[in-house]
Scaffold this motif. Structure first.
Motif, PDB file in Angstrom:
ATOM      1  N   GLN A   1      54.959  64.840  21.863  1.00  0.00           N
ATOM      2  CA  GLN A   1      53.808  64.623  22.562  1.00  0.00           C
ATOM      3  C   GLN A   1      53.410  63.215  22.677  1.00  0.00           C
ATOM      4  O   GLN A   1      54.070  62.440  22.151  1.00  0.00           O
ATOM      5  CB  GLN A   1      52.295  65.257  21.623  1.00  0.00           C
ATOM      6  N   GLY A   2      52.284  62.825  23.730  1.00  0.00           N
ATOM      7  CA  GLY A   2      52.120  61.481  23.763  1.00  0.00           C
ATOM      8  C   GLY A   2      53.282  61.082  24.911  1.00  0.00           C
ATOM      9  O   GLY A   2      53.840  61.624  25.597  1.00  0.00           O
ATOM     10  N   PRO A   3      53.396  59.750  25.136  1.00  0.00           N
ATOM     11  CA  PRO A   3      54.392  59.172  26.032  1.00  0.00           C
ATOM     12  C   PRO A   3      55.880  59.248  25.645  1.00  0.00           C
ATOM     13  O   PRO A   3      56.610  58.370  25.463  1.00  0.00           O
ATOM     14  CB  PRO A   3      53.847  57.769  26.115  1.00  0.00           C
TER      15      PRO A   3
ATOM     16  N   ASP B   1      54.383  68.965  24.464  1.00  0.00           N
ATOM     17  CA  ASP B   1      53.154  68.602  25.329  1.00  0.00           C
ATOM     18  C   ASP B   1      53.644  67.776  26.349  1.00  0.00           C
ATOM     19  O   ASP B   1      54.018  66.451  26.004  1.00  0.00           O
ATOM     20  CB  ASP B   1      52.144  68.022  24.363  1.00  0.00           C
TER      21      ASP B   1
ATOM     22  N   THR C   1      51.673  66.531  28.848  1.00  0.00           N
ATOM     23  CA  THR C   1      50.378  65.981  29.502  1.00  0.00           C
ATOM     24  C   THR C   1      50.336  64.571  29.586  1.00  0.00           C
ATOM     25  O   THR C   1      50.089  63.909  30.725  1.00  0.00           O
ATOM     26  CB  THR C   1      49.133  66.299  28.661  1.00  0.00           C
ATOM     27  N   GLU C   2      51.178  63.813  28.691  1.00  0.00           N
ATOM     28  CA  GLU C   2      51.365  62.389  28.953  1.00  0.00           C
ATOM     29  C   GLU C   2      52.606  61.760  28.762  1.00  0.00           C
ATOM     30  O   GLU C   2      53.103  60.817  28.387  1.00  0.00           O
ATOM     31  CB  GLU C   2      50.694  61.824  27.668  1.00  0.00           C
TER      32      GLU C   2
ATOM     33  N   PRO D   1      50.143  69.623  32.170  1.00  0.00           N
ATOM     34  CA  PRO D   1      48.985  69.157  32.739  1.00  0.00           C
ATOM     35  C   PRO D   1      48.464  70.049  33.979  1.00  0.00           C
ATOM     36  O   PRO D   1      49.090  71.204  34.233  1.00  0.00           O
ATOM     37  CB  PRO D   1      49.476  68.043  33.543  1.00  0.00           C
TER      38      PRO D   1
END
Length: 222
Positions: A116-118, A137, A139-140, A164
């Motif tokens: 997750q995260g970048p 994840d 999303t980022e 996303p």
């Protein structure tokens, strides 16, 4: 020292766990029996304790004991499977093409794994999980391609793919064995910045593709 009293490593416990998974897939053990034997395997300290969970399974040669004591015919480091065909429950196709790309392999053994995260996403991800909680994840995430292929080989895990709002996910190539594959995301066509294609096998577990929590409410209120 008696070979049965020799200490075992985590790698040996994991190997026996894989043999028990194979026995479940072939109908030799129920899920309840598998759970009991896995508990014994994880707590085992000696080779004798490990061999005890395999003694009644056909096609497995128990070793590491006295050669003359049945059913332990020959001494060797630890329990090894006899070669036998695997027509239906063979692993997913070998992972290819991600050597050198960060994050190309996601592996979990009785653990929680999160990306997750970048984090940097390679064009192909291989998820190899057993009795784990895996979250991917996006999303980022830092993407290197519009289309990401995820190859899944899973036993008894929960896998979540979070994308996303504008992304699409295709789960049509996922095979489930006493498990589930649920897509809460638009399948296609891949017109947005991210399209995820998942293939492989989910055995006795679950795979879910979804948007981040609250996305639906944001759309309704936007």
């Amino acid at each position: 020292m008696d070979a049965r009293n020799l200490r075992v490593s985590d790698a040996e416990r994991e190997h026996v766990g894989q043999l028990l998974q194979r026995a479940v897939g072939q109908g030799m053990l129920s899920l309840g029996e598998f759970t009991e034997r896995m508990d014994t395997t994880l707590a085992a300290k000696t080779r004798g304790e490990l061999n005890a969970v395999l003694v009644d399974l056909p096609g497995i040669q128990l070793v590491g004991e006295h050669a003359q004591a049945a059913p332990y015919p020959q001494p060797a480091p630890y329990a090894q499977p006899q070669p036998q065909p695997q027509p239906h429950f063979a692993p997913a196709e070998p992972y290819r093409g991600t050597v050198g790309h960060p994050g190309g392999v996601v592996r979990g053994r009785m653990s929680t794994v999160k990306r997750q995260g970048p984090w940097q996403v390679s064009p192909t991800l291989h998820v190899d999980s057993m009795m784990s909680d895996v979250t991917l994840d996006f999303t980022e995430a830092i993407m290197t391609s519009q289309v990401v292929e995820i190859v899944v080989s899973d036993y008894f895990s929960s896998i979540s793919i979070v994308v996303p709002p504008e992304a699409t996910v295709d789960l049509n190539a996922v095979e489930t064995v006493a498990g589930s594959a649920t897509n809460k995301v638009r399948t296609g066509p891949p017109i947005g910045p991210l399209h995820v294609v998942v293939r492989g096998r989910v055995r006795f577990g679950s795979l879910t593709a979804k948007h981040p929590f609250g996305t639906t409410w944001k759309r309704m209120l936007g």
